[in-house]
Every structure is written in structure tokens, then in C-alpha cells.
Design an enzyme around this catalytic site. Structure first.
Site, PDB file in Angstrom:
ATOM      1  N   GLU A 166       0.811  -1.217   0.000  1.00  0.00           N
ATOM      2  CA  GLU A 166       0.000   0.000   0.000  1.00  0.00           C
ATOM      3  C   GLU A 166       0.848   1.273   0.000  1.00  0.00           C
ATOM      4  O   GLU A 166       0.785   2.071   0.942  1.00  0.00           O
ATOM      5  CB  GLU A 166      -0.953   0.001   1.209  1.00  0.00           C
ATOM      6  CG  GLU A 166      -1.894  -1.175   1.199  1.00  0.00           C
ATOM      7  CD  GLU A 166      -2.814  -1.204   2.426  1.00  0.00           C
ATOM      8  OE1 GLU A 166      -2.795  -0.261   3.223  1.00  0.00           O
ATOM      9  OE2 GLU A 166      -3.554  -2.187   2.565  1.00  0.00           O
ATOM     10  N   GLU A 353      -4.642  -8.920   1.009  1.00  0.00           N
ATOM     11  CA  GLU A 353      -5.271  -8.571   2.288  1.00  0.00           C
ATOM     12  C   GLU A 353      -6.767  -8.432   2.086  1.00  0.00           C
ATOM     13  O   GLU A 353      -7.213  -7.791   1.131  1.00  0.00           O
ATOM     14  CB  GLU A 353      -4.782  -7.215   2.834  1.00  0.00           C
ATOM     15  CG  GLU A 353      -3.417  -7.217   3.433  1.00  0.00           C
ATOM     16  CD  GLU A 353      -3.021  -5.866   4.009  1.00  0.00           C
ATOM     17  OE1 GLU A 353      -3.909  -5.077   4.416  1.00  0.00           O
ATOM     18  OE2 GLU A 353      -1.810  -5.606   4.051  1.00  0.00           O
TER      19      GLU A 353
HETATM   20  O1  IFM Z   1      -3.471  -3.208   9.293  1.00  0.00           O
HETATM   21  C1  IFM Z   1      -3.532  -2.699   8.004  1.00  0.00           C
HETATM   22  C2  IFM Z   1      -2.357  -3.176   7.181  1.00  0.00           C
HETATM   23  O2  IFM Z   1      -1.132  -2.880   7.763  1.00  0.00           O
HETATM   24  C3  IFM Z   1      -2.391  -2.528   5.815  1.00  0.00           C
HETATM   25  N1  IFM Z   1      -3.678  -2.710   5.200  1.00  0.00           N
HETATM   26  C4  IFM Z   1      -4.850  -2.407   5.955  1.00  0.00           C
HETATM   27  C5  IFM Z   1      -4.785  -3.113   7.291  1.00  0.00           C
HETATM   28  C6  IFM Z   1      -6.060  -2.834   8.100  1.00  0.00           C
HETATM   29  O3  IFM Z   1      -6.267  -1.487   8.281  1.00  0.00           O
END
Ligand code: IFM
Length: 444
Positions: A166, A353
């Protein structure tokens, strides 16, 4: 839902990141990261929480991997803390850091767990921040040296490499809104950061290709499905497209298409920024990658807002919300998968994710996180539909294996399949952990 809707060999895993779980922030020669500095600055993180101890994965990794194995999770995504292996970001290597990650990766391999390693999940060595951080091209060069060291030291133990997690969070919350480390508010710095992160990615992929590994490399960006708040408003329609381009396509288009989206250039002109993008840099950035990592959580309702730094803000939507105040919107994942498939062709995609925060209560040593089960089920369903319609989706990593340090929210948000009692570091698998375990078993 029917688990047979996913192809054989589909990679089912969970994800975490170093700063959120490891702890041992100053142990065994580790250098300080920008998140150590940020979390130790009063007022930056809820309750003054820090990642000093986090889930103590540094000491408990064997038990955690054992639990992962017993639950039947096939793959694990973790990140390497750059200052643990290069305390100053570059120069002298910390042998104890190398030893730690080799031990963790070996333990995963010994348990037949597929290893996925993110090189950068936001914890830049403070020493590099002090020399200009991501505003400096030198940081991109240092990143490629760090990546090279990781390929050399851990390459025999890693199945999938992810250069960045990200990057939009580093560029915008980190360098423009100032609510994440390093906490800067500067438009020129933010847009330079976008480019230097992209450059760092490309330089690292180039280094990777020198090795003859059997592993694969990609990058993981988060995309929320961007929707105009008022569908009748031309300025909201424009703002939604602009938000999508700035947050997502400013990272993916240079990698996949060798060019920035028009919004990136428009912003440089609008704010009269001192940024020039060369053809040579775009060639470096657009090295072929083996897969796209997609992080998906929600949709965003965007409205034109001339007072906001980038000219748009997010409206509150009407749908069910998670504890992060995100709307639950599984269809957004389906639309994004289809859209990426159309825009970039049939390149393999991994959902790197997906998950939600819930209010978890321990009752008789059990946690009935039914909302998380429902959320995962809905997102698995739309993923299966996308696969059926030709999207080359190869794997899925639930965020997160266990509760952990949720950045500026500290420990107030719980994303784990496994509950962590921070008082004594006890792990308790939640109902969702067993549900996911059964789902994987039935689909294999
Ligand atoms: O915890 C975070 C992660 O580090 C990056 N993506 C989103 C997750 C949840 O907010």
C-alpha cells in the site's frame, strides 16, 4: 458457501506485518524505524500505544507457526523490518536480524507453509528519514540495495516477494495528511514520494531478475471501489475518478503500463510542483512483475471538496460498517477484480489482504466473531464469481492471522482470526479461525 468453487492449488493464507506484530523494537541490534519514532511521539497513536512489544512474534514465532499449521493455513505473508537487517538503512548489516528472519522462514518451510515476504510495510529506517526519506531518490536506491540483500540472504526460503505494501499510505497519509509516519504535510513531498516509491519498486524488481529463483515477485496496493457520493453531480463524478487515479493508478499504471494516469500530472501542474518524470524512470518502473497483489476492504464514497488537500473527501455511506467505520461492500471486490482484468490483461492476481475489524468479546474462553465469518464468506463468494468469469485469481490472504498493532489506532482495532490477549500474549483462535480452517480443508 461451496469451497469447491476455487481451483485446485489456490493459495489460502493469512497476512501480518513486522511492525504490527514483532515487538523487540530495540533488540539484537535493530535500528529505529519511522514508526518507532512516530508511535513514541505523544498524541500520534491512540492511547499512546506503540509497537514496542506488539504480539511479541519476535519471541513467539514458533508457537504462532505451530498454531497456523494446526489450523491448516497454507500460506503466510509477513514483512521484513528494514532497520532490523540494515539498522542505518544501508551500510552495515545486522547479522542477528538476518538470523531471525532465516529462522522464521525456515520454521514456515519446515511446516510446509508457503512463504510470502513483503519488503516494505511502512517501517523506513529513521536514519534514512533523517537524510530526506522518500522525498529523496537516494532512498529508492537504498531500497534496491536492501531488497538485494534480502534476495541474497532469504531467496532460498521465499516463494513470493512483494516489494511494497500500500504505497499510497506512505505517500498520502504519510506525506500529505500527516496522520501516519513520518507525519509530514507537504504536497510536493507527497507526489515526489509517489514517484520514488515506484522507482524503488522497479529498481528492486531489476535486482530480483539477476537471480535464478523459482519464486515470484509483485507489489500489493490497496484499492477501494470509488463511487461518486452524488451520482448526479459532475464534480463528484470527477472527484471519484481522480481519487481512484491518485490512490491506486498512480502506483499500478506506471508498473503495468509504463505511464502515470493524467490525474498525477494534473496535480503537478495544479500545485506547480517541482517534479519531472523521465522516460528512463518509467522504463525502470515498468519491469514485468509476476502478479498483482490486491488489498481490498471497502468502497469509498467520494465527493468534491475544495477545502481538502487533494480536492476530495469521503462521505459516510449508508451500509453496515466495520469497527474501522468502513462500509461492508463485497461487490466492490468483484468490480475491482473484473476491472483489473480488463485494464491489465490476465496477469495473476492474489488478494494479499482482506478482512475486517470486529468488537471481539471473550466469553468462556471463546470469541464468536460471526460478523467476520459473514464478511469473509461474502468476499469469497464474489471472488469465486470473478474466477468463474475468467479473472486469474490465484490466492487469498486474510488480514490478519492475529490481532495486532493497527497503526494510528493502536491496539483498539482487532482484525485477527486469532485473538491476542495483550496482557499475557495468550492466543485464542476465534470462531472465524476455525471456520477458515474448515473452509480450506474442504476446498483442498
Ligand atoms: O493493518 C492494516 C495493514 O497494515 C495494511 N492494510 C490495511 C490493514 C487494516 O487497516
Amino acid at each position: 458457501m461451496n469451497s469447491n468453487l476455487f481451483p485446485q492449488g489456490f493459495v489460502w493464507g493469512t497476512a501480518t506485518a513486522a511492525y504490527q506484530t514483532e515487538g523487540a523494537w530495540d533488540r539484537d541490534g535493530k535500528g529505529i524505524s519511522i514508526w518507532d519514532t512516530f508511535s513514541h511521539t505523544p498524541g500520534k497513536v491512540e492511547n499512546g500505544d506503540t509497537g514496542d512489544v506488539a504480539c511479541n512474534f519476535y519471541n513467539l514465532y514458533k508457537e504462532d507457526i505451530k498454531l497456523m499449521k494446526s489450523l491448516g493455513y497454507k500460506a503466510f505473508r509477513m514483512s521484513i523490518s528494514w532497520p532490523r537487517v540494515f539498522p542505518e538503512g544501508i551500510g552495515e548489516v545486522n547479522k542477528k536480524g538476518i538470523k531471525f528472519y532465516r529462522k522464521v522462514l525456515k520454521e514456515l518451510k519446515d511446516n510446509d507453509i508457503i512463504t510470502t515476504v513483503t519488503l516494505y510495510h511502512w517501517d523506513l529506517p529513521q536514519a534514512l528519514q533523517d537524510k530526506g526519506g522518500w522525498e529523496s531518490r537516494k532512498t529508492a536506491e537504498a531500497f534496491s540495495e536492501y531488497a538485494d540483500l534480502c534476495f541474497k540472504e532469504f531467496g532460498d526460503l521465499v516463494d513470493y516477494w512483494i516489494t511494497f505494501n500500500e504505497p499510497f499510505v506512505t505517500a498520502f497519509p504519510g506525506y500529505l495528511f500527516g496522520n501516519m509516519a513520518p507525519g509530514i504535510k507537504d504536497m510536493n513531498a507527497a507526489l515526489l514520494t509517489v514517484h520514488n516509491l515506484n522507482l524503488a519498486h522497479g529498481l528492486a524488481v531489476k535486482k530480483f531478475r539477476k537471480y535464478d529463483f523459482n519464486s515470484k515477485i509483485g507489489t500489493a496496493n490497496c484499492r477501494s471501489w470509488a463511487v461518486p457520493d452524488n451520482l448526479q453531480s459532475p464534480s463528484d463524478i470527477y472527484a471519484a475518478r481522480y481519487a481512484d487515479e491518485m490512490y491506486y493508478f498512480s502506483f499500478m499504471d506506471p508498473v503495468m503500463l509504463g505511464q502515470y494516469p493524467s490525474s498525477y500530472y494534473e496535480t503537478i501542474c495544479r500545485f506547480k510542483l517541482n517534479i519531472v518524470i523521465s522516460k528512463e524512470d518509467l522504463e525502470i518502473i515498468s519491469q514485468k512483475i509476476d502478479f498483482i497483489g490486491l488489498n481490498y476492504y471497502t468502497r469509498m464514497l467520494i465527493r468534491y471538496d475544495k477545502k481538502a488537500p487533494l480536492g476530495f473527501s469521503e462521505a459516510k455511506g449508508p451500509l453496515e460498517k466495520t469497527e474501522m467505520d468502513n462500509e461492508v461492500y463485497p461487490d466492490g471486490l468483484y468490480y475491482i477484480l473484473k476491472d483489473l482484468n480488463k485494464r491489465y490483461g490476465s496477469v495473476p492476481i492474489y488478494i494479499t489482504e482482506n478482512g475486517r475489524a470486529t468488537t471481539d468479546k471473550v466469553v468462556d474462553s471463546k470469541i464468536d466473531d460471526l460478523d467476520r465469518i459473514k464478511y469473509l464468506k461474502q468476499h469469497f463468494e464474489v471472488s469465486a464469481k470473478a474466477i468463474k468469469e475468467g479473472v486469474n485469481l490465484k490466492g487469498y490472504f486474510v488480514w490478519s492471522f492475529m490481532d495486532n498493532f493497527e497503526w494510528a489506532h493502536g491496539y483498539t482495532k482487532r482484525f485477527g482470526l486469532v485473538y491476542v490477549d495483550y496482557k499475557n500474549q495468550k492466543r485464542i483462535p476465534k470462531a472465524s479461525a476455525y471456520w477458515y480452517s474448515k473452509f480450506i480443508r474442504e476446498s483442498s
